[in-house]
Design an enzyme around this catalytic site. Structure first.
Site, PDB file in Angstrom:
ATOM      1  N   SER A 112       0.846  -1.195   0.000  1.00 38.89           N
ATOM      2  CA  SER A 112       0.000   0.000   0.000  1.00 38.89           C
ATOM      3  C   SER A 112       0.878   1.241   0.000  1.00 38.89           C
ATOM      4  O   SER A 112       1.655   1.469   0.938  1.00 38.89           O
ATOM      5  CB  SER A 112      -0.890   0.014   1.241  1.00 38.89           C
ATOM      6  OG  SER A 112      -1.427   1.314   1.400  1.00 38.89           O
ATOM      7  N   HIS A 132      -1.329  -1.377  -4.193  1.00 41.72           N
ATOM      8  CA  HIS A 132      -2.605  -1.034  -3.555  1.00 41.72           C
ATOM      9  C   HIS A 132      -2.665   0.483  -3.364  1.00 41.72           C
ATOM     10  O   HIS A 132      -1.776   1.076  -2.753  1.00 41.72           O
ATOM     11  CB  HIS A 132      -2.683  -1.761  -2.213  1.00 41.72           C
ATOM     12  CG  HIS A 132      -3.994  -1.650  -1.511  1.00 41.72           C
ATOM     13  ND1 HIS A 132      -5.101  -2.402  -1.850  1.00 41.72           N
ATOM     14  CD2 HIS A 132      -4.374  -0.876  -0.461  1.00 41.72           C
ATOM     15  CE1 HIS A 132      -6.102  -2.098  -1.038  1.00 41.72           C
ATOM     16  NE2 HIS A 132      -5.696  -1.160  -0.193  1.00 41.72           N
ATOM     17  N   ASP A 147      -4.853   3.481  -1.851  1.00 43.35           N
ATOM     18  CA  ASP A 147      -5.911   3.791  -0.884  1.00 43.35           C
ATOM     19  C   ASP A 147      -6.468   5.186  -1.118  1.00 43.35           C
ATOM     20  O   ASP A 147      -5.768   6.181  -0.913  1.00 43.35           O
ATOM     21  CB  ASP A 147      -5.347   3.712   0.542  1.00 43.35           C
ATOM     22  CG  ASP A 147      -5.154   2.280   0.999  1.00 43.35           C
ATOM     23  OD1 ASP A 147      -6.117   1.492   0.901  1.00 43.35           O
ATOM     24  OD2 ASP A 147      -4.045   1.951   1.449  1.00 43.35           O
ATOM     25  N   MET A 149      -9.063   7.980   0.056  1.00 42.94           N
ATOM     26  CA  MET A 149      -9.876   8.382   1.216  1.00 42.94           C
ATOM     27  C   MET A 149     -10.401   9.793   0.997  1.00 42.94           C
ATOM     28  O   MET A 149      -9.651  10.661   0.548  1.00 42.94           O
ATOM     29  CB  MET A 149      -9.013   8.378   2.477  1.00 42.94           C
ATOM     30  CG  MET A 149      -8.324   7.057   2.728  1.00 42.94           C
ATOM     31  SD  MET A 149      -7.349   7.167   4.230  1.00 42.94           S
ATOM     32  CE  MET A 149      -6.641   5.536   4.267  1.00 42.94           C
ATOM     33  N   HIS A 154      -8.500   0.965  -3.855  1.00 45.95           N
ATOM     34  CA  HIS A 154      -9.418   0.763  -2.724  1.00 45.95           C
ATOM     35  C   HIS A 154     -10.100   2.084  -2.400  1.00 45.95           C
ATOM     36  O   HIS A 154      -9.481   2.982  -1.825  1.00 45.95           O
ATOM     37  CB  HIS A 154      -8.584   0.235  -1.540  1.00 45.95           C
ATOM     38  CG  HIS A 154      -9.351   0.025  -0.274  1.00 45.95           C
ATOM     39  ND1 HIS A 154      -8.734  -0.159   0.943  1.00 45.95           N
ATOM     40  CD2 HIS A 154     -10.692  -0.045  -0.026  1.00 45.95           C
ATOM     41  CE1 HIS A 154      -9.651  -0.327   1.879  1.00 45.95           C
ATOM     42  NE2 HIS A 154     -10.848  -0.255   1.332  1.00 45.95           N
ATOM     43  N   MET A 191     -12.215   4.280  -0.330  1.00 48.57           N
ATOM     44  CA  MET A 191     -12.849   4.491   0.986  1.00 48.57           C
ATOM     45  C   MET A 191     -13.547   5.845   0.901  1.00 48.57           C
ATOM     46  O   MET A 191     -13.123   6.832   1.511  1.00 48.57           O
ATOM     47  CB  MET A 191     -11.777   4.459   2.089  1.00 48.57           C
ATOM     48  CG  MET A 191     -11.268   3.045   2.348  1.00 48.57           C
ATOM     49  SD  MET A 191      -9.724   3.028   3.271  1.00 48.57           S
ATOM     50  CE  MET A 191      -8.570   3.247   1.937  1.00 48.57           C
ATOM     51  N   MET A 199     -11.479  -6.042   5.555  1.00 48.49           N
ATOM     52  CA  MET A 199     -10.693  -5.098   6.360  1.00 48.49           C
ATOM     53  C   MET A 199     -10.372  -5.722   7.713  1.00 48.49           C
ATOM     54  O   MET A 199     -11.275  -6.139   8.443  1.00 48.49           O
ATOM     55  CB  MET A 199     -11.466  -3.792   6.588  1.00 48.49           C
ATOM     56  CG  MET A 199     -11.658  -2.925   5.352  1.00 48.49           C
ATOM     57  SD  MET A 199     -10.155  -2.522   4.448  1.00 48.49           S
ATOM     58  CE  MET A 199      -9.195  -1.665   5.697  1.00 48.49           C
ATOM     59  N   GLY A 210      -9.021   3.860   7.214  1.00 48.64           N
ATOM     60  CA  GLY A 210      -8.729   5.277   7.426  1.00 48.64           C
ATOM     61  C   GLY A 210      -7.262   5.575   7.663  1.00 48.64           C
ATOM     62  O   GLY A 210      -6.786   6.633   7.274  1.00 48.64           O
ATOM     63  N   PHE A 211      -6.560   4.645   8.275  1.00 45.98           N
ATOM     64  CA  PHE A 211      -5.158   4.915   8.613  1.00 45.98           C
ATOM     65  C   PHE A 211      -4.318   3.657   8.469  1.00 45.98           C
ATOM     66  O   PHE A 211      -4.816   2.550   8.733  1.00 45.98           O
ATOM     67  CB  PHE A 211      -5.054   5.429  10.061  1.00 45.98           C
ATOM     68  CG  PHE A 211      -5.831   6.699  10.281  1.00 45.98           C
ATOM     69  CD1 PHE A 211      -5.252   7.936  10.002  1.00 45.98           C
ATOM     70  CD2 PHE A 211      -7.147   6.653  10.709  1.00 45.98           C
ATOM     71  CE1 PHE A 211      -5.985   9.109  10.172  1.00 45.98           C
ATOM     72  CE2 PHE A 211      -7.891   7.825  10.876  1.00 45.98           C
ATOM     73  CZ  PHE A 211      -7.310   9.059  10.602  1.00 45.98           C
ATOM     74  N   GLY A 212      -3.061   3.861   8.092  1.00 47.04           N
ATOM     75  CA  GLY A 212      -2.104   2.763   8.083  1.00 47.04           C
ATOM     76  C   GLY A 212      -1.555   2.554   9.490  1.00 47.04           C
ATOM     77  O   GLY A 212      -1.810   3.349  10.402  1.00 47.04           O
ATOM     78  N   ASP A 272      -6.697  -6.594   4.331  1.00 47.60           N
ATOM     79  CA  ASP A 272      -6.084  -5.260   4.370  1.00 47.60           C
ATOM     80  C   ASP A 272      -6.106  -4.712   5.793  1.00 47.60           C
ATOM     81  O   ASP A 272      -7.173  -4.520   6.378  1.00 47.60           O
ATOM     82  CB  ASP A 272      -6.885  -4.338   3.436  1.00 47.60           C
ATOM     83  CG  ASP A 272      -6.276  -2.949   3.285  1.00 47.60           C
ATOM     84  OD1 ASP A 272      -5.174  -2.704   3.820  1.00 47.60           O
ATOM     85  OD2 ASP A 272      -6.921  -2.122   2.613  1.00 47.60           O
ATOM     86  N   GLY A 273      -4.900  -4.455   6.316  1.00 42.45           N
ATOM     87  CA  GLY A 273      -4.781  -3.801   7.612  1.00 42.45           C
ATOM     88  C   GLY A 273      -3.999  -4.650   8.603  1.00 42.45           C
ATOM     89  O   GLY A 273      -4.403  -5.774   8.929  1.00 42.45           O
ATOM     90  N   GLY A 274      -2.852  -4.134   9.023  1.00 42.90           N
ATOM     91  CA  GLY A 274      -2.064  -4.817  10.037  1.00 42.90           C
ATOM     92  C   GLY A 274      -1.378  -6.083   9.556  1.00 42.90           C
ATOM     93  O   GLY A 274      -0.979  -6.919  10.377  1.00 42.90           O
ATOM     94  N   GLY A 313       1.166  -2.108   4.133  1.00 47.63           N
ATOM     95  CA  GLY A 313       1.691  -0.748   4.031  1.00 47.63           C
ATOM     96  C   GLY A 313       2.948  -0.596   4.855  1.00 47.63           C
ATOM     97  O   GLY A 313       4.070  -0.668   4.345  1.00 47.63           O
TER      98      GLY A 313
HETATM   99  C1  DX5 Z   1      -6.366   1.382   5.754  1.00 44.14           C
HETATM  100  C2  DX5 Z   1      -5.921   1.106   4.338  1.00 44.14           C
HETATM  101  C3  DX5 Z   1      -4.812   0.126   4.263  1.00 44.14           C
HETATM  102  C4  DX5 Z   1      -3.521   0.614   4.903  1.00 44.14           C
HETATM  103  C5  DX5 Z   1      -2.780  -0.592   5.398  1.00 44.14           C
HETATM  104  O1  DX5 Z   1      -7.467   2.197   5.727  1.00 44.14           O
HETATM  105  O2  DX5 Z   1      -6.987   0.594   3.569  1.00 44.14           O
HETATM  106  O3  DX5 Z   1      -4.579  -0.294   2.928  1.00 44.14           O
HETATM  107  O4  DX5 Z   1      -2.702   1.319   4.031  1.00 44.14           O
HETATM  108  O5  DX5 Z   1      -1.707  -0.166   6.161  1.00 44.14           O
HETATM  109  P1  DX5 Z   1      -0.957  -1.146   7.154  1.00 44.14           P
HETATM  110  O6  DX5 Z   1      -0.454  -2.303   6.341  1.00 44.14           O
HETATM  111  O7  DX5 Z   1       0.130  -0.303   7.695  1.00 44.14           O
HETATM  112  O8  DX5 Z   1      -1.948  -1.586   8.190  1.00 44.14           O
HETATM  113 ZN    ZN Z   2      -6.577  -0.363   1.557  1.00 43.22          ZN
END
Ligand code: DX5
Ligand code: ZN
Length: 219
Positions: free
Chosen positions: A10, A33, A35, A37, A66, A68, A137, A142-144, A175-177, A197
């Site tokens: 990401s 990827h 993102d 927003m 993606h 959002m 998700m 919203g945030f990495g 996606d996420g973590g 990410g």
């Molecule tokens: C969160 C995004 C993710 C984010 C993942 O809203 O959709 O794609 O970039 O970041 P990490 O891998 O750091 O959780």
């Molecule tokens: Zn994403």
């Protein structure tokens, strides 16, 4: 279906002041990827179609976009034009996901839908035939850099069973973590594609991080 794991860095976690170089740094990845927003569907803002187009110019990798955003139906054409390979929108943001999937597919773009952690997957299983990807998700969008929510893997297992029983060609993406500590459990639950990410761009060698994640997802 057992496939080679798809690793999708990401660029939300990349250094935006040198996005072209950052995208080149993960040329061994499978997808990029992107993102998007809007500050409404999620509290954060990222980038839009123009940056997506610039990323598309700087790589030959497929762009996994993606969205959002609220009212994705008003915006998908911009991302089709920007060079998206797959456009993923949130089911929470639109009233007619099947119509939107058909719009995408008839434009020659892959269609994906995503569910937030609090959204159950069962009401959407009937529409899987209309889609190429489902993005689960594993953090609140919203945030990495947030912590992985392992309870979301129950959705992955439900999807895996439904897709396999019906013999569908739908990719399950998470996606996420996702990191070296969490990717194996996501793979074991049945994911095909993995967004990462901070676990890629937070490392001294993003390319090496991609290879390591792929290896851990393959076991
Ligand atoms: C969160 C995004 C993710 C984010 C993942 O809203 O959709 O794609 O970039 O970041 P990490 O891998 O750091 O959780
Ligand atoms: Zn994403």
């Amino acid at each position: 279906m057992q496939r080679k794991p798809i690793i999708a860095p990401s660029i939300l976690a990349a250094d935006f002041s040198k996005l072209g170089t950052e995208v080149e740094a993960v040329s061994n990845a499978d997808w990029i990827h992107v993102d998007i927003m809007d500050g409404h569907f999620v509290p954060n803002l990222s980038f839009g179609p123009d940056v997506t187009k610039a990323v598309h110019k700087s790589t030959s990798l497929p762009l996994d976009v993606h969205l959002m955003i609220e009212a994705p139906e008003k915006w998908v054409q911009h991302y089709i034009d920007a060079g998206a390979h797959c456009v993923i929108f949130h089911v929470e943001a639109t009233d007619d996901p099947v119509a939107l999937a058909r719009t995408l597919r008839s434009a020659g773009v892959r269609a994906g839908f995503s569910v937030k952690p609090g959204t159950p997957i069962e009401p959407y299983l009937d529409m899987l035939e209309e889609f190429d990807e489902v993005l689960v998700m594993s953090v609140e969008p919203g945030f990495g850099g947030q912590s992985f929510m392992p309870d979301q893997l129950a959705k992955v297992r439900t999807l895996r069973t439904a897709i396999d029983e019906r013999g569908l060609d739908v990719i399950i993406e998470i996606d996420g973590g996702i990191s070296a500590d969490t990717i194996a459990q996501a793979a074991e639950a049945g994911c095909d594609a993995f967004v990462a990410g901070s676990a890629v761009y937070g490392k001294p060698s993003p390319a090496q991080a991609v290879d390591e994640l792929r290896k851990l997802a393959s076991r």
